[in-house]
Scaffold this motif. Structure first.
Motif, PDB file in Angstrom:
ATOM      1  N   ALA A 166      -3.730  -3.384 -11.854  1.00 12.50           N
ATOM      2  CA  ALA A 166      -4.721  -4.325 -11.317  1.00 12.50           C
ATOM      3  C   ALA A 166      -6.006  -4.296 -12.132  1.00 12.50           C
ATOM      4  O   ALA A 166      -6.616  -5.340 -12.402  1.00 12.50           O
ATOM      5  CB  ALA A 166      -5.002  -3.985  -9.849  1.00 12.50           C
ATOM      6  N   ASN A 167      -6.423  -3.120 -12.555  1.00  9.75           N
ATOM      7  CA  ASN A 167      -7.624  -3.008 -13.382  1.00  9.75           C
ATOM      8  C   ASN A 167      -7.436  -3.660 -14.741  1.00  9.75           C
ATOM      9  O   ASN A 167      -8.359  -4.270 -15.287  1.00  9.75           O
ATOM     10  CB  ASN A 167      -8.003  -1.540 -13.556  1.00  9.75           C
ATOM     11  N   GLY A 178       0.786  -1.221   0.000  1.00  5.58           N
ATOM     12  CA  GLY A 178       0.000   0.000   0.000  1.00  5.58           C
ATOM     13  C   GLY A 178       0.819   1.272   0.000  1.00  5.58           C
ATOM     14  O   GLY A 178       0.309   2.349   0.309  1.00  5.58           O
ATOM     15  N   ASP A 179       2.081   1.180  -0.390  1.00  5.99           N
ATOM     16  CA  ASP A 179       2.958   2.352  -0.465  1.00  5.99           C
ATOM     17  C   ASP A 179       2.343   3.402  -1.401  1.00  5.99           C
ATOM     18  O   ASP A 179       1.974   3.107  -2.529  1.00  5.99           O
ATOM     19  CB  ASP A 179       4.328   1.884  -0.976  1.00  5.99           C
ATOM     20  N   LYS A 180       2.242   4.626  -0.947  1.00  3.89           N
ATOM     21  CA  LYS A 180       1.580   5.689  -1.723  1.00  3.89           C
ATOM     22  C   LYS A 180       2.258   5.936  -3.066  1.00  3.89           C
ATOM     23  O   LYS A 180       1.593   6.265  -4.049  1.00  3.89           O
ATOM     24  CB  LYS A 180       1.545   6.980  -0.903  1.00  3.89           C
ATOM     25  N   SER A 234      -3.780  -5.570  -1.660  1.00  2.32           N
ATOM     26  CA  SER A 234      -3.058  -4.456  -1.042  1.00  2.32           C
ATOM     27  C   SER A 234      -3.271  -4.522   0.471  1.00  2.32           C
ATOM     28  O   SER A 234      -4.385  -4.765   0.928  1.00  2.32           O
ATOM     29  CB  SER A 234      -3.567  -3.124  -1.588  1.00  2.32           C
ATOM     30  N   PHE A 235      -2.198  -4.333   1.240  1.00  2.00           N
ATOM     31  CA  PHE A 235      -2.310  -4.391   2.693  1.00  2.00           C
ATOM     32  C   PHE A 235      -1.470  -3.277   3.314  1.00  2.00           C
ATOM     33  O   PHE A 235      -0.580  -2.714   2.669  1.00  2.00           O
ATOM     34  CB  PHE A 235      -1.849  -5.754   3.217  1.00  2.00           C
ATOM     35  N   SER A 236      -1.733  -2.957   4.549  1.00  2.00           N
ATOM     36  CA  SER A 236      -0.996  -1.903   5.249  1.00  2.00           C
ATOM     37  C   SER A 236       0.310  -2.462   5.810  1.00  2.00           C
ATOM     38  O   SER A 236       0.341  -3.554   6.367  1.00  2.00           O
ATOM     39  CB  SER A 236      -1.836  -1.335   6.396  1.00  2.00           C
ATOM     40  N   ASN A 255       1.003   3.220  -5.294  1.00  2.00           N
ATOM     41  CA  ASN A 255      -0.429   2.954  -5.207  1.00  2.00           C
ATOM     42  C   ASN A 255      -1.161   3.145  -6.534  1.00  2.00           C
ATOM     43  O   ASN A 255      -1.898   2.274  -6.991  1.00  2.00           O
ATOM     44  CB  ASN A 255      -1.041   3.860  -4.140  1.00  2.00           C
ATOM     45  N   GLN A 256      -0.964   4.282  -7.181  1.00  2.00           N
ATOM     46  CA  GLN A 256      -1.687   4.592  -8.417  1.00  2.00           C
ATOM     47  C   GLN A 256      -1.329   3.606  -9.521  1.00  2.00           C
ATOM     48  O   GLN A 256      -2.216   3.097 -10.227  1.00  2.00           O
ATOM     49  CB  GLN A 256      -1.374   6.021  -8.869  1.00  2.00           C
ATOM     50  N   THR A 257      -0.044   3.332  -9.676  1.00  2.00           N
ATOM     51  CA  THR A 257       0.404   2.400 -10.723  1.00  2.00           C
ATOM     52  C   THR A 257      -0.127   0.999 -10.451  1.00  2.00           C
ATOM     53  O   THR A 257      -0.568   0.293 -11.366  1.00  2.00           O
ATOM     54  CB  THR A 257       1.940   2.377 -10.787  1.00  2.00           C
TER      55      THR A 257
END
Length: 211
Positions: free
Chosen positions: A18-19, A6-8, A29-31, A11-13
């Protein structure tokens, strides 16, 4: 399964890829404070962690997708109508093991799995059922003598294979020969080091030659 912490920065990439690949892979995704990006293959205990430059996949969805498509393939898979495209898309040479039956495939599964792990990211290894796809041997400039091992570099269209028997000697066999694993390992190393000589299919001499 593809997972990350879940690194910011990523995250977007990650969600963009994934989509795109949601029908082929499961994305999780996990913390967590520690950087983590890995592919978990079925029936394998150890995940495959990303070891490249993390900045490259943070800014490029294409690079992340390419990495997943390579690492998401099994160490020793199976080539058929459903999987062939995935091997082509990976961009890596494909090493084929043509087997006679399921028992023969199982006999060499451990051997090819270890080769797949050893040469990960350089060469894909997969079995091919000779009962269904035996004629594909001709496309690799090989005789239909099974078991058979051959490598096809689809980028250069160069083909390599372990030495085969003269046709008359093969026809006299009362059972399939054993695959020479030492020759297979040597061919793999020679191909990857550039020492192997590709198989060139000889052209038949036309009956009538132009003057």
């Amino acid at each position: 399964v593809v997972s990350f912490n879940g690194d910011k920065k990523l995250n977007q990439t990650f969600y963009q890829v994934a989509n795109r690949l949601s029908n082929e892979f499961t994305f999780v995704s996990f913390s967590g404070s520690k950087e983590y990006l890995a592919v978990h293959l079925p029936n394998e205990d150890e995940p495959i962690s990303y070891k490249g430059d993390r900045k490259e996949v943070e800014k490029s969805a294409e690079d992340l997708e390419a990495w997943i498509k390579i690492e998401g393939l099994p160490y020793f898979g199976e080539v058929n109508g459903l999987t062939f495209a995935a091997y082509v898309v990976s961009g890596l040479p494909l090493a084929y093991f043509f087997y006679n039956d399921e028992d023969e495939r199982k006999e060499y599964t451990s051997f090819f799995t270890q080769l797949g792990k050893q040469h990960r990211g350089k060469l894909n290894f997969a079995g091919l059922d000779s009962r269904k796809f035996g004629r594909h041997a001709e496309n690799l400039n090989m005789k239909e003598q099974f078991p058979l091992f051959a490598i096809h570099n689809m980028s250069s269209n160069l083909k390599y294979g372990v030495a085969q028997l003269p046709e008359e000697k093969y026809e006299k066999l009362d059972k399939p020969p054993k695959l020479n694993t030492k020759e297979v390992s040597k061919l793999v190393n020679d191909v990857l080091s550039g020492r192997a000589e590709p198989i060139v299919k000889s052209e038949e001499i036309p009956e009538k030659q132009e003057s």
